[in-house]
Design a protein around this motif. Structure first.
Motif, mmCIF file in Angstrom:
data_model
loop_
_atom_site.group_PDB
_atom_site.id
_atom_site.type_symbol
_atom_site.label_atom_id
_atom_site.label_comp_id
_atom_site.label_asym_id
_atom_site.label_seq_id
_atom_site.Cartn_x
_atom_site.Cartn_y
_atom_site.Cartn_z
ATOM 1 N N ALA A 69 50.140 58.691 -3.185
ATOM 2 C CA ALA A 69 51.235 59.468 -4.184
ATOM 3 C C ALA A 69 51.802 58.841 -5.343
ATOM 4 C CB ALA A 69 52.520 59.916 -3.086
ATOM 5 N N LEU A 70 51.809 59.680 -6.286
ATOM 6 C CA LEU A 70 52.064 59.012 -7.676
ATOM 7 C C LEU A 70 53.155 59.802 -8.413
ATOM 8 C CD1 LEU A 70 48.541 58.372 -8.967
ATOM 9 C CD2 LEU A 70 49.709 56.623 -7.811
ATOM 10 N N ASP A 71 54.315 59.139 -9.221
ATOM 11 C CA ASP A 71 55.007 59.841 -9.700
ATOM 12 C C ASP A 71 54.468 60.626 -11.082
ATOM 13 O OD1 ASP A 71 54.964 58.123 -11.789
ATOM 14 O OD2 ASP A 71 57.204 57.343 -11.275
ATOM 15 N N ALA A 72 55.438 61.482 -11.968
ATOM 16 C CA ALA A 72 54.931 61.925 -12.962
ATOM 17 C C ALA A 72 54.169 60.940 -13.994
ATOM 18 C CB ALA A 72 56.087 62.834 -13.850
ATOM 19 N N GLY A 73 54.464 59.982 -13.904
ATOM 20 C CA GLY A 73 53.990 58.753 -15.121
ATOM 21 C C GLY A 73 52.898 58.129 -14.414
ATOM 22 N N MET B 264 60.850 55.219 -8.207
ATOM 23 C CA MET B 264 61.639 55.547 -7.544
ATOM 24 C C MET B 264 61.932 57.122 -7.625
ATOM 25 S SD MET B 264 64.104 52.342 -7.274
ATOM 26 C CE MET B 264 64.347 52.231 -8.858
ATOM 27 N N VAL B 265 61.184 58.119 -6.745
ATOM 28 C CA VAL B 265 61.330 59.362 -7.186
ATOM 29 C C VAL B 265 62.673 60.089 -7.070
ATOM 30 C CG1 VAL B 265 58.964 59.992 -7.132
ATOM 31 C CG2 VAL B 265 60.150 60.059 -4.920
ATOM 32 N N GLN B 266 63.460 59.629 -6.048
ATOM 33 C CA GLN B 266 64.826 60.332 -5.918
ATOM 34 C C GLN B 266 66.012 59.449 -6.556
ATOM 35 O OE1 GLN B 266 65.471 59.889 -1.747
ATOM 36 N NE2 GLN B 266 63.490 60.889 -1.166
ATOM 37 N N THR B 267 65.536 58.402 -7.059
ATOM 38 C CA THR B 267 66.549 57.810 -8.000
ATOM 39 C C THR B 267 65.940 56.963 -9.235
ATOM 40 O OG1 THR B 267 66.406 56.071 -6.584
ATOM 41 C CG2 THR B 267 68.435 57.132 -6.146
ATOM 42 N N PRO B 268 65.300 57.668 -10.201
ATOM 43 C CA PRO B 268 64.779 57.166 -11.111
ATOM 44 C C PRO B 268 65.284 56.230 -12.043
ATOM 45 C CG PRO B 268 64.715 59.464 -11.492
ATOM 46 C CD PRO B 268 65.310 59.457 -10.152
ATOM 47 N N ARG B 269 64.850 55.255 -12.437
ATOM 48 C CA ARG B 269 65.626 54.273 -13.279
ATOM 49 C C ARG B 269 64.456 53.681 -14.649
ATOM 50 N NH1 ARG B 269 69.102 55.966 -10.891
ATOM 51 N NH2 ARG B 269 70.633 54.903 -9.760
ATOM 52 N N LEU C 166 64.087 51.080 9.068
ATOM 53 C CA LEU C 166 63.938 50.408 7.719
ATOM 54 C C LEU C 166 65.212 50.553 6.892
ATOM 55 C CD1 LEU C 166 60.384 51.570 6.542
ATOM 56 C CD2 LEU C 166 60.949 49.431 7.941
ATOM 57 N N MET C 167 65.409 49.393 6.076
ATOM 58 C CA MET C 167 66.767 49.558 5.124
ATOM 59 C C MET C 167 66.296 50.468 3.964
ATOM 60 S SD MET C 167 67.577 45.671 4.313
ATOM 61 C CE MET C 167 68.691 46.030 2.922
ATOM 62 N N THR C 168 67.394 51.039 3.372
ATOM 63 C CA THR C 168 66.909 51.810 2.093
ATOM 64 C C THR C 168 67.387 51.105 1.091
ATOM 65 O OG1 THR C 168 69.023 52.901 2.600
ATOM 66 C CG2 THR C 168 67.318 54.086 3.226
ATOM 67 N N TYR C 169 67.170 51.318 -0.231
ATOM 68 C CA TYR C 169 67.339 50.549 -1.344
ATOM 69 C C TYR C 169 68.140 51.770 -2.363
ATOM 70 C CZ TYR C 169 66.951 48.883 -6.087
ATOM 71 O OH TYR C 169 67.166 48.586 -7.317
ATOM 72 N N ARG C 170 69.350 51.390 -2.711
ATOM 73 C CA ARG C 170 70.186 52.200 -3.663
ATOM 74 C C ARG C 170 70.364 51.446 -5.095
ATOM 75 N NH1 ARG C 170 72.476 53.141 1.138
ATOM 76 N NH2 ARG C 170 72.109 55.053 2.073
ATOM 77 N N PRO C 171 69.572 51.776 -5.808
ATOM 78 C CA PRO C 171 69.656 51.158 -7.164
ATOM 79 C C PRO C 171 71.037 51.330 -7.792
ATOM 80 C CG PRO C 171 68.149 53.053 -7.579
ATOM 81 C CD PRO C 171 68.526 53.151 -6.039
ATOM 82 N N GLN C 172 71.471 50.390 -8.645
ATOM 83 C CA GLN C 172 72.805 50.533 -9.119
ATOM 84 C C GLN C 172 72.543 51.659 -10.275
ATOM 85 O OE1 GLN C 172 70.971 47.867 -9.382
ATOM 86 N NE2 GLN C 172 71.569 46.381 -10.975
ATOM 87 N N ALA D 47 54.513 56.414 -6.274
ATOM 88 C CA ALA D 47 55.844 56.995 -5.871
ATOM 89 C C ALA D 47 56.501 56.692 -4.550
ATOM 90 C CB ALA D 47 55.296 58.837 -5.755
ATOM 91 N N VAL D 48 57.627 56.057 -4.666
ATOM 92 C CA VAL D 48 58.163 55.626 -3.561
ATOM 93 C C VAL D 48 59.359 56.104 -3.170
ATOM 94 C CG1 VAL D 48 57.135 53.178 -3.897
ATOM 95 C CG2 VAL D 48 59.806 53.625 -4.638
ATOM 96 N N GLY D 49 59.908 56.144 -2.049
ATOM 97 C CA GLY D 49 61.145 56.759 -1.495
ATOM 98 C C GLY D 49 62.057 55.581 -1.318
ATOM 99 N N PRO D 50 63.318 55.829 -0.530
ATOM 100 C CA PRO D 50 64.418 54.779 -0.567
ATOM 101 C C PRO D 50 63.823 53.587 0.159
ATOM 102 C CG PRO D 50 65.138 56.993 0.014
ATOM 103 C CD PRO D 50 63.628 57.308 -0.200
ATOM 104 N N THR D 51 63.119 53.616 1.093
ATOM 105 C CA THR D 51 62.754 52.415 1.842
ATOM 106 C C THR D 51 61.558 51.692 1.142
ATOM 107 O OG1 THR D 51 60.820 53.829 2.906
ATOM 108 C CG2 THR D 51 62.908 53.860 4.208
ATOM 109 N N LEU D 52 61.092 52.103 0.015
ATOM 110 C CA LEU D 52 60.179 51.481 -0.768
ATOM 111 C C LEU D 52 58.752 51.727 -0.292
ATOM 112 C CD1 LEU D 52 62.111 48.392 -1.992
ATOM 113 C CD2 LEU D 52 61.696 50.708 -2.987
#
Ligand SMILES: Cc1cc2nc3c(=O)[nH]c(=O)nc-3n(C[C@H](O)[C@H](O)[C@H](O)COP(=O)(O)OP(=O)(O)OC[C@H]3O[C@@H](n4cnc5c(N)ncnc54)[C@H](O)[C@@H]3O)c2cc1C
Length: 381
Positions: free
Chosen positions: A254-258, A284-289, A322-328, A262-267
């Motif tokens: 899976a790829l994002d628009a770019g 990070m499709v749910q939390t793009p940075r 699995l752990m989730t990653y939440r970017p600041q 494409a990864v979820g919160p568990t990477l």
């Protein structure tokens, strides 16, 4: 009961790329063990640390100070380092394909290979040198220096990377004249105060700026804009857009628009149990940075924990927790101006001065010291 995924042998983890996330993952505990083999595939034993590369160009660090030695880190973690470049993923067969060499089978895969420069809209880009990928940048600049008088350097791209490199060249290459060429203005995405402080530093250091200049063509001695304007220059450095690896689409992942993984919160890559991605090559499709090393660094700890847990779960034939990653929400950026000063930018806030450079230097040195310490052989006491 173990499910069909359970390997009868030890679990094979393959790390692709020695980027910031994988270096941190190894430093904070990802390690081979009795039931886990780990291979790291990287083009070179030395991986650049982007935070210090502009400082190295400006002559403030030795080249080796700005690189992570993957050999030490891998040895300390029981990881086998394979020198090479990934060229594809056989998803069904769970094999990593290399540009050169036999495919490497994996049970778990993690991709951290950064970006490639997007020069697709620029004709004659071969006449320029690219700032990204950042590995080899110092070598490319040293080569320019050895070609004689640096003359007039045009740095294309008004983002943080282009700005830092413009300052670094001005301070690192004696006698150079530098122009920063921008299409979308200075430091898009940064606050007004940070832009003001950087503009003031550009003026103080006599670095010229040209805005709304969309580079359409690079010729041996000049840059030509889409609207016909041109700028003569001896050397052009491009820091324009970021592209994903050209082999990503063929993987079927899976790829994002770019076009990034494409990864979820568990990477984990979306829809995949066994494939993870981190750093600039991941979206990070749910939390793009924006793409920045600070996120790659923080993802490293999550990649380490999740690969170890996924490996234990595979062996036990259970579901992984699995752990989730939440970017600041917003990240601190400290941009070096090459002259022993720096500008810190955080949302609408910004500050500049020698103390900011001192602060950045401390953060970067401590980070590299921690990685170096993790790469030391452990005492047998
Ligand atoms: C001049 C400059 C200064 C910057 N300064 C900062 C800063 O101060 N703070 C900040 O947050 N961000 C900064 N950035 C952005 C930062 O460089 C990136 O966001 C960061 O490097 C991304 O880390 P990464 O781990 O994803 O990839 P990278 O650090 O790019 O590492 C990827 C690694 O993968 C390897 N690789 C590539 N292709 C393959 C392949 N096919 N197979 C195997 N290995 C491969 C590469 O050799 C490389 O070592 C800067 C960028 C530039 C250009």
């Amino acid at each position: 009961m173990p499910d069909d995924d359970t390997p009868a042998r030890s679990v094979s983890i393959v790390l692709v790329g020695g980027g910031h996330a994988h270096a941190v993952a190894l430093a904070c505990g990802l390690a081979a063990g009795r039931d886990t083999d780990i291979v790291l595939v990287a083009p070179d034993r030395f991986a650049p640390y982007s935070g210090m590369i502009p400082g190295a160009i400006a002559g403030r660090y030795r080249t080796e100070e700005a690189h992570v030695d993957l050999v030490g880190l891998c040895a300390a973690r029981g990881v086998r380092l394979v020198t090479g470049r990934a060229a594809g993923i056989d998803r069904a067969g769970r094999r990593l394909l290399l540009e050169d060499g036999a495919p490497i089978p994996f049970d778990l895969l993690s991709v951290n290979i950064g970006i490639t420069p997007d020069v697709s809209a620029i004709a004659g880009a071969g006449h320029a040198t690219t700032i990204k990928p950042i590995d080899g940048l110092i070598g490319r600049i040293e080569a320019l220096n050895q070609q004689g008088r640096p003359g007039h350097l045009a740095v294309v791209g008004g983002g943080a990377g282009g700005v830092e490199v413009a300052f670094a060249l001005r301070n690192g290459l004696a006698g150079s004249r530098v122009t920063l060429v921008m299409r979308d203005g200075l430091l898009p995405g940064h606050g007004r105060l940070a832009r003001h402080l950087i503009r003031r530093a550009l003026v103080r250091q006599d670095i010229a700026t040209i805005d709304r200049f969309t580079v359409a063509r690079v010729e041996p001695d000049r840059l030509v804009a889409a609207d016909g304007r041109y700028l003569t220059s001896d050397t052009v450095l491009l820091n324009t857009g970021a592209s994903p690896a050209e082999w990503f689409p063929a993987t079927g992942l899976a790829l994002d628009a770019g076009g990034f993984l494409a990864v979820g919160p568990t990477l984990q890559v979306l829809g995949e149990q066994h494939v993870f991605a981190a750093g600039d090559c991941a979206g990070m499709v749910q939390t793009p940075r924006p793409k920045a090393g600070v996120y790659a660094v923080r993802q490293g700890r999550v990649i380490a924990a999740n690969l170890m847990e996924a490996s234990a779960a595979l062996r036990a034939g259970r579901a992984a927790r699995l752990m989730t990653y939440r970017p600041q929400a917003r990240a601190l950026a400290i941009l070096s101006t090459g002259d022993g000063r720096a500008v810190a930018s955080w949302g609408p806030l910004a500050a500049s001065g020698r103390w900011v450079w001192w602060w950045k230097d401390r953060i970067d040195r401590r980070f590299m010291d921690d990685l170096a310490a993790a790469g030391q052989p452990r005492s047998k006491s």
